[in-house]
Design a protein around this motif. Sequence first.
Motif: not given
Length: 204
Positions: A79, A70-73, A75-76
């Motif tokens: 990925q 759920s947290e963008a950092p 996720q990056e």
Amino acid sequence: MRARLGILLSKQQVSLREIVLKHKPEAMLAASPKGTVPVLILPDASVIEESIEIMCWALMQYDPLNLLLSEAPQQEIAQALIHTNDHSFKPWLDKYKYADRHPGHSEQYYRQQAEVFIAQLESILTKHSQLMGDKVSIADYAIFPFIRQFASVDKAWFDASHYTHLKKWLKFHIESDAFTQIMKKYPTWLESGESFEFGANIAV
């Protein structure tokens, strides 16, 4: 494996048609002319042809375990790991698996190139039990099938290797209920004419 894991863990349901790539059905080639698996045909007739894209599509429908993070950092980072796996590690893995088809270098050389990523994962796993922390994420499910392939090329070498944390992580995923479910064998579609309901009706 990745596509099936994504569908299973997101509790989606699909009609599964098992095929042998030496005998590609015309219906498959009509949907996806490149002739590789997996192929997911959606209700609107659109087609997803890459396993990681199928995983993401499925988990975007329903993600009860927060595998997409759920947290963008986070996720990056996940990925980036998957990208390295798919675009740097996998080409070396393929050469390591089929070194006889790539006589430019030895099997050991190809393994050493693949080990750059293996060592990166080992370093991460010294800090926590899964790649993004102590809970599983899409990074674990997207990557471990390829590490399983790496381990199986020369099992004796891998078992004796110093990648202690990686081996423990891989064992956890190979022995999981989810992996057991996706490895179930089905009759091939061309031989049986049957498709099988897969996903939401399977408990893990």
